[in-house]
Design a protein around this motif. Structure first.
Motif, PDB file in Angstrom:
ATOM      1  N   LEU A   1      -1.288   5.857   6.678  1.00 37.96           N
ATOM      2  CA  LEU A   1      -1.561   6.784   5.580  1.00 37.96           C
ATOM      3  C   LEU A   1      -2.003   8.158   6.082  1.00 37.96           C
ATOM      4  O   LEU A   1      -2.236   9.064   5.273  1.00 37.96           O
ATOM      5  CB  LEU A   1      -2.654   6.201   4.670  1.00 37.96           C
TER       6      LEU A   1
ATOM      7  N   THR B   1      -0.476   6.384  -6.674  1.00 38.22           N
ATOM      8  CA  THR B   1      -1.866   5.948  -6.501  1.00 38.22           C
ATOM      9  C   THR B   1      -2.545   6.819  -5.452  1.00 38.22           C
ATOM     10  O   THR B   1      -2.002   7.031  -4.365  1.00 38.22           O
ATOM     11  CB  THR B   1      -1.939   4.472  -6.072  1.00 38.22           C
ATOM     12  N   ASN B   2      -3.711   7.312  -5.760  1.00 40.49           N
ATOM     13  CA  ASN B   2      -4.448   8.183  -4.849  1.00 40.49           C
ATOM     14  C   ASN B   2      -4.886   7.405  -3.608  1.00 40.49           C
ATOM     15  O   ASN B   2      -5.361   6.273  -3.723  1.00 40.49           O
ATOM     16  CB  ASN B   2      -5.671   8.758  -5.578  1.00 40.49           C
ATOM     17  N   VAL B   3      -4.715   8.012  -2.442  1.00 41.96           N
ATOM     18  CA  VAL B   3      -5.110   7.351  -1.195  1.00 41.96           C
ATOM     19  C   VAL B   3      -6.602   7.015  -1.211  1.00 41.96           C
ATOM     20  O   VAL B   3      -7.017   5.952  -0.739  1.00 41.96           O
ATOM     21  CB  VAL B   3      -4.767   8.240   0.023  1.00 41.96           C
ATOM     22  N   LYS B   4      -7.393   7.898  -1.783  1.00 39.38           N
ATOM     23  CA  LYS B   4      -8.835   7.656  -1.868  1.00 39.38           C
ATOM     24  C   LYS B   4      -9.120   6.380  -2.676  1.00 39.38           C
ATOM     25  O   LYS B   4     -10.010   5.588  -2.333  1.00 39.38           O
ATOM     26  CB  LYS B   4      -9.524   8.850  -2.522  1.00 39.38           C
TER      27      LYS B   4
ATOM     28  N   VAL C   1       0.835  -1.206   0.000  1.00 38.97           N
ATOM     29  CA  VAL C   1       0.000   0.000   0.000  1.00 38.97           C
ATOM     30  C   VAL C   1       0.869   1.256   0.000  1.00 38.97           C
ATOM     31  O   VAL C   1       0.653   2.185  -0.795  1.00 38.97           O
ATOM     32  CB  VAL C   1      -0.949  -0.007   1.217  1.00 38.97           C
ATOM     33  N   LEU C   2       1.864   1.291   0.876  1.00 34.32           N
ATOM     34  CA  LEU C   2       2.716   2.483   0.966  1.00 34.32           C
ATOM     35  C   LEU C   2       3.496   2.717  -0.321  1.00 34.32           C
ATOM     36  O   LEU C   2       3.644   3.860  -0.778  1.00 34.32           O
ATOM     37  CB  LEU C   2       3.671   2.349   2.154  1.00 34.32           C
TER      38      LEU C   2
ATOM     39  N   ASN D   1      -0.735  11.516   4.785  1.00 30.66           N
ATOM     40  CA  ASN D   1      -1.277  11.921   3.486  1.00 30.66           C
ATOM     41  C   ASN D   1      -2.689  12.480   3.617  1.00 30.66           C
ATOM     42  O   ASN D   1      -3.119  13.296   2.803  1.00 30.66           O
ATOM     43  CB  ASN D   1      -1.317  10.726   2.532  1.00 30.66           C
TER      44      ASN D   1
ATOM     45  N   ILE E   1      -7.109   3.824  -2.919  1.00 33.19           N
ATOM     46  CA  ILE E   1      -6.730   2.694  -2.059  1.00 33.19           C
ATOM     47  C   ILE E   1      -7.878   2.352  -1.117  1.00 33.19           C
ATOM     48  O   ILE E   1      -8.214   1.172  -0.918  1.00 33.19           O
ATOM     49  CB  ILE E   1      -5.456   3.022  -1.251  1.00 33.19           C
ATOM     50  N   TYR E   2      -8.498   3.366  -0.551  1.00 37.27           N
ATOM     51  CA  TYR E   2      -9.619   3.132   0.365  1.00 37.27           C
ATOM     52  C   TYR E   2     -10.772   2.426  -0.348  1.00 37.27           C
ATOM     53  O   TYR E   2     -11.307   1.424   0.155  1.00 37.27           O
ATOM     54  CB  TYR E   2     -10.099   4.459   0.957  1.00 37.27           C
TER      55      TYR E   2
ATOM     56  N   VAL F   1       1.134   4.192  -2.953  1.00 39.52           N
ATOM     57  CA  VAL F   1       0.878   5.621  -2.720  1.00 39.52           C
ATOM     58  C   VAL F   1       2.086   6.452  -3.130  1.00 39.52           C
ATOM     59  O   VAL F   1       1.953   7.493  -3.782  1.00 39.52           O
ATOM     60  CB  VAL F   1       0.486   5.868  -1.248  1.00 39.52           C
ATOM     61  N   LYS F   2       3.285   5.973  -2.780  1.00 39.81           N
ATOM     62  CA  LYS F   2       4.508   6.682  -3.194  1.00 39.81           C
ATOM     63  C   LYS F   2       4.615   6.742  -4.713  1.00 39.81           C
ATOM     64  O   LYS F   2       5.156   7.695  -5.280  1.00 39.81           O
ATOM     65  CB  LYS F   2       5.737   5.991  -2.611  1.00 39.81           C
TER      66      LYS F   2
END
Length: 353
Positions: free
Chosen positions: A215, A170-173, A162-163, A218, A175-176, A166-167
């Motif tokens: 996260l 990929t948008n955190v939203k 996941v981390l 972010n 991922i959610y 994001v790096k």
């Protein structure tokens, strides 16, 4: 007699009714004593109590889909436990008979209608519910690998996945919504079909909550828009992670959120609303029998805080099954997921500008 009254009558007597229903079914099936024993009989009474809880709340909400969805869920649960579906069908039929004897006249026709529909739904429902990893989700393969690592107790590997994503941009939203949400639903499906233990379910959920917390740099770095939201679970609701995701996505959209979670006393909630004066109160409930608790909570808040300007959004599985249910319990709106909840909240408070 209204559906709400009939639902309340069943709910008030569900313990007594469950005992009567199981006694009648065991009288008709003497082999149950050897097959299930006294402990099995106790579990059966508990299970029938759940059936009655869902039936009563579905009737009170005047929503047949709520009850049918539950019955289909029980069918797949029984399949996983190798319990014949015909035993559930017989239990529902006996329930209808006993309720007709207890509630003669037109009011007895209401539960009979729900139960007959439930028996029909058993024949139509698939034995195994489909996976929540859908092809249209661009992160579906990622979500599968993520959950596979959690199931193998490779929490650090899942976290690194996941981390790193994001790096990499990929948008955190995303991922959610594309990883955490379908993974949690898949965990529920695997438990339901007896492919995952309660301990594994708790481990995977706790691991996801830990990874979500990683996260937060972010999430909480976004510029605030001046809008406030308080989030709370209904009653003794223990499935908090969905509401936590909603609060986090509100944060990503610039809202100042105050997450109270589960088991929050109503008096504490009212004090928080008075102090923080939020634009939105978000209330979550994942089970049908939580709908009554949410309705009572909304009524209590409105009574305790006359002239309340805060708009109330409700969410959770019952409100996905029955999209207009929110309007029957005193809320101002509902949404299927966190992103749509933000959009609904903006519409509600935007209408006042």
């Amino acid at each position: 007699m209204s559906t709400k009254t009939v639902g309340a009558l069943i709910d008030d007597q569900k313990s007594e009714l469950a005992t009567l229903i199981v006694a009648e079914q065991w009288n008709r099936n003497p082999s149950f004593t050897d097959r299930y024993g006294s402990s099995g009989r106790s579990r059966c009474i508990q299970d029938v109590g759940y059936n009655l809880a869902y039936l009563s709340q579905s009737i009170a909400a005047d929503s047949e889909p709520l009850f049918l969805t539950y019955i289909k869920w029980v069918k797949s649960l029984f399949e996983g436990l190798k319990i014949p579906t015909i035993e559930l069908s017989e239990s529902l039929s006996i329930t209808a008979e006993i309720l007709r004897s207890k509630m003669p006249g037109d009011e007895g026709l209401i539960p009979a209608k729900f139960l007959e529909a439930g028996i029909r739904a058993l024949d139509e429902a698939p034995s195994t519910p489909p996976s929540f990893f859908l092809d249209e989700n661009p992160l579906s393969d990622f979500a599968r690998r993520y959950l596979s690592n959690l199931r193998n107790e490779e929490r650090s590997v899942a976290s690194e996945m996941v981390l790193d994503a994001v790096k990499g941009g990929t948008n955190v939203k995303d991922i959610y919504l594309g990883v955490f949400e379908p993974s949690q639903r898949e965990i529920g499906r695997l438990w339901q079909t007896n492919q995952m233990t309660v301990a594994e379910e708790h481990y995977c959920t706790a691991a996801t909550q830990l990874i979500m917390s990683q996260l937060y740099p972010n999430i909480f770095s976004n510029k605030k828009n001046g809008r406030r939201m308080v989030a709370v679970c209904s009653g003794n609701e223990l499935h908090e992670i969905g509401l936590h995701m909603v609060a986090d996505i509100f944060e990503m959209e610039g809202w100042d959120t105050y997450y109270l979670g589960a088991n929050t006393p109503t008096s504490t909630l009212c004090q928080t609303i008075e102090k923080r004066d939020p634009d939105i109160l978000a209330i979550s409930g994942t089970m049908t029998f939580h709908v009554k608790l949410i309705e009572e909570l909304i009524d209590t808040v409105k009574t305790a805080l006359p002239g309340l300007r805060t708009k109330i959004l409700v969410g959770g599985y019952p409100f996905i099954i029955e999209p207009e249910l929110w309007s029957r319990i005193g809320a101002d709106g509902s949404a299927r997921n966190a992103v749509k909840a933000v959009a609904a909240a903006n519409r509600l408070i935007g209408s006042e500008v």
